[in-house]
Design a protein around this motif. Structure first.
Motif, PDB file in Angstrom:
ATOM      1  N   MET A 182       0.774  -1.119   0.077  1.00  9.38           N
ATOM      2  CA  MET A 182      -0.022  -0.021   0.091  1.00  9.38           C
ATOM      3  C   MET A 182       0.869   1.186   0.153  1.00  9.38           C
ATOM      4  SD  MET A 182      -2.903   1.203   2.726  1.00  9.38           S
ATOM      5  CE  MET A 182      -3.847  -0.322   2.688  1.00  9.38           C
ATOM      6  N   ILE A 198      -6.053   5.966  -2.520  1.00  9.45           N
ATOM      7  CA  ILE A 198      -6.607   4.925  -1.599  1.00  9.45           C
ATOM      8  C   ILE A 198      -8.036   4.881  -1.528  1.00  9.45           C
ATOM      9  CG2 ILE A 198      -6.683   4.233   0.926  1.00  9.45           C
ATOM     10  CD1 ILE A 198      -3.561   5.034   1.081  1.00  9.45           C
ATOM     11  N   THR A 231      -7.479   2.570   8.444  1.00 12.98           N
ATOM     12  CA  THR A 231      -7.548   3.033   6.943  1.00 12.98           C
ATOM     13  C   THR A 231      -8.089   4.065   6.648  1.00 12.98           C
ATOM     14  OG1 THR A 231      -7.600   0.407   6.531  1.00 12.98           O
ATOM     15  CG2 THR A 231      -8.215   2.016   4.692  1.00 12.98           C
ATOM     16  N   GLN A 257      -5.591  -2.901  -6.006  1.00 14.46           N
ATOM     17  CA  GLN A 257      -4.741  -2.213  -5.939  1.00 14.46           C
ATOM     18  C   GLN A 257      -3.635  -2.101  -6.792  1.00 14.46           C
ATOM     19  OE1 GLN A 257      -2.425  -2.548  -2.202  1.00 14.46           O
ATOM     20  NE2 GLN A 257      -2.627  -0.534  -1.742  1.00 14.46           N
TER      21      GLN A 257
END
Length: 134
Positions: free
Chosen positions: A1, A80, A65, A127
């Motif tokens: 991430m 994100i 998150t 992602q």
């Protein structure tokens, strides 16, 4: 991430710490359950307490998150958020298809809590393909 680990930003490091804290509680409660620590719960109140206790780290992880998005710069936040939204949509679509399969096609039942790991699986799959905030 997006390099949230050792070489990442301070927001990324806080995310890793928060994730490890919440998920260690989640794992601990589930390991205890697997080894039978809660098998003798007779009271519905205690059973709901256990359900809330195991759900609390899940809520905490979602908060972590969202905090990462809030604390990041605008590009990371948008990226994100886009990944989060697409993964949530995919997870809901898969859960809906399966739920209707249970209702109409005699598919085997899957517990509702599976949506959480399904969401993160979808997030991981999405992602690499969502690399722009546009």
């Amino acid at each position: 991430m997006l390099a949230v680990g050792k070489n990442g930003t301070s927001a990324g490091r806080r995310y890793v710490v928060r994730t490890m804290a919440f998920m260690s509680g989640y794992v601990a409660i589930n390991v205890l359950a697997i080894f039978g620590a809660f098998d003798d719960i007779g009271s519905p109140v205690a059973a709901w307490g256990l359900a809330l206790a195991v759900s609390a780290p899940v809520v905490g992880q979602i908060w972590a998150t969202l905090s990462l998005m809030n604390e990041s710069d605008e590009f990371v936040r948008a990226l994100i958020a886009k990944q989060f939204i697409i993964a949530a949509g995919l997870a809901m679509a898969i859960a809906s298809v399966w739920g209707f399969g249970e209702s109409y096609a005699d598919a085997p039942h899957i517990p509702a809590w599976i949506i959480y790991p399904l969401f993160w699986a979808c997030f991981g799959l999405v992602q690499p393909f969502v690399r722009t905030s546009r």
